[in-house]
Design a protein around this motif. Structure first.
Motif, PDB file in Angstrom:
ATOM      1  N   TRP A  66      42.356 -25.413 125.601  1.00 50.07           N
ATOM      2  CA  TRP A  66      40.976 -25.725 125.989  1.00 50.07           C
ATOM      3  C   TRP A  66      40.654 -27.155 125.565  1.00 50.07           C
ATOM      4  O   TRP A  66      40.973 -27.571 124.450  1.00 50.07           O
ATOM      5  N   TYR A  67      39.990 -27.891 126.474  1.00 48.77           N
ATOM      6  CA  TYR A  67      39.560 -29.258 126.200  1.00 48.77           C
ATOM      7  C   TYR A  67      38.108 -29.421 126.643  1.00 48.77           C
ATOM      8  O   TYR A  67      37.734 -28.935 127.715  1.00 48.77           O
ATOM      9  N   ASP A  69      34.973 -31.074 128.298  1.00 47.71           N
ATOM     10  CA  ASP A  69      34.746 -31.912 129.470  1.00 47.71           C
ATOM     11  C   ASP A  69      33.475 -32.711 129.205  1.00 47.71           C
ATOM     12  O   ASP A  69      32.368 -32.195 129.346  1.00 47.71           O
ATOM     13  N   ASN A  70      33.628 -33.942 128.738  1.00 45.70           N
ATOM     14  CA  ASN A  70      32.507 -34.838 128.453  1.00 45.70           C
ATOM     15  C   ASN A  70      31.495 -34.261 127.457  1.00 45.70           C
ATOM     16  O   ASN A  70      30.315 -34.114 127.770  1.00 45.70           O
ATOM     17  N   LYS A 114      30.875 -27.779 128.077  1.00 43.41           N
ATOM     18  CA  LYS A 114      31.817 -27.371 129.104  1.00 43.41           C
ATOM     19  C   LYS A 114      33.230 -27.640 128.624  1.00 43.41           C
ATOM     20  O   LYS A 114      33.540 -28.739 128.167  1.00 43.41           O
ATOM     21  N   ARG A 116      37.485 -26.919 129.694  1.00 44.32           N
ATOM     22  CA  ARG A 116      38.442 -26.577 130.753  1.00 44.32           C
ATOM     23  C   ARG A 116      39.759 -26.171 130.088  1.00 44.32           C
ATOM     24  O   ARG A 116      40.155 -26.742 129.080  1.00 44.32           O
ATOM     25  N   PRO A 124      42.767 -32.417 133.900  1.00 37.03           N
ATOM     26  CA  PRO A 124      41.626 -31.507 134.006  1.00 37.03           C
ATOM     27  C   PRO A 124      41.435 -30.916 135.405  1.00 37.03           C
ATOM     28  O   PRO A 124      40.918 -29.818 135.551  1.00 37.03           O
ATOM     29  N   GLN A 125      41.852 -31.638 136.432  1.00 33.63           N
ATOM     30  CA  GLN A 125      41.677 -31.135 137.790  1.00 33.63           C
ATOM     31  C   GLN A 125      42.523 -29.877 138.041  1.00 33.63           C
ATOM     32  O   GLN A 125      42.274 -29.141 138.981  1.00 33.63           O
ATOM     33  N   ALA A 127      42.715 -27.316 135.962  1.00 34.03           N
ATOM     34  CA  ALA A 127      42.208 -26.246 135.087  1.00 34.03           C
ATOM     35  C   ALA A 127      42.299 -24.880 135.766  1.00 34.03           C
ATOM     36  O   ALA A 127      41.931 -24.728 136.933  1.00 34.03           O
ATOM     37  N   THR A 130      37.460 -22.146 133.123  1.00 30.22           N
ATOM     38  CA  THR A 130      36.422 -22.995 132.552  1.00 30.22           C
ATOM     39  C   THR A 130      35.488 -22.147 131.706  1.00 30.22           C
ATOM     40  O   THR A 130      35.414 -20.928 131.864  1.00 30.22           O
ATOM     41  N   ASN A 132      31.429 -22.703 130.229  1.00 35.53           N
ATOM     42  CA  ASN A 132      30.273 -23.592 130.099  1.00 35.53           C
ATOM     43  C   ASN A 132      29.043 -22.820 129.644  1.00 35.53           C
ATOM     44  O   ASN A 132      28.884 -21.647 129.961  1.00 35.53           O
TER      45      ASN A 132
END
Length: 138
Positions: A66-67, A69-70, A114, A116, A124-125, A127, A130, A132
């Protein structure tokens, strides 16, 4: 057997979240909120200074993790993160794990947490999952 191990592993994961909350409980001025996979897509309200804990299952041996996202550093301060293997024998290859993050809500406003789930080398694209949560900080 695998399902039983995961079921038994849920107890240490819950204990980990609670121990993290108690260890840092004095840092924030608000309450602590613990979020898990089932809370994905929800909306929460917290006070400025509150602690938000996120715990998600992962299996790093597959390359997936898991990372964020902004993650908004204006609204959240990352206090701690940790990944623990959910099986008693930590040398078990392919053992499921539980990743946790502890964040502090910094100031009033609205933001989104959020994450991913992907392989870092695929980006990330790619993933496959997700998580959130919409957060209102009061």
């Amino acid at each position: 057997m695998y399902k039983r191990a995961l079921l038994l592993a849920a107890i240490p994961a819950a204990v980990l979240l609670l121990s993290v909350a108690s260890a840092i409980g004095g840092e924030g001025s608000g309450a602590s909120v613990a979020l898990t996979k089932k809370d994905g897509g929800s909306k929460i309200k917290v006070n400025s200074g509150s602690i938000i804990q996120i715990g998600l299952p992962e299996n790093g041996s597959t390359g997936y993790a898991w990372y964020f996202d902004n993650l908004s550093v204006d609204y959240f301060e990352a206090v701690k993160d940790k990944t623990v293997t959910l099986l008693p024998d930590e040398k078990t290859v392919g053992a499921p794990a539980f990743a946790t993050w502890v964040l502090m809500a910094k100031k009033k406003g609205k933001s989104e947490l959020k994450l991913r789930y992907y392989r870092i080398w695929e980006g990330p694209q790619s993933a496959v999952d997700t998580f959130n949560v919409h957060v209102e900080i009061e």
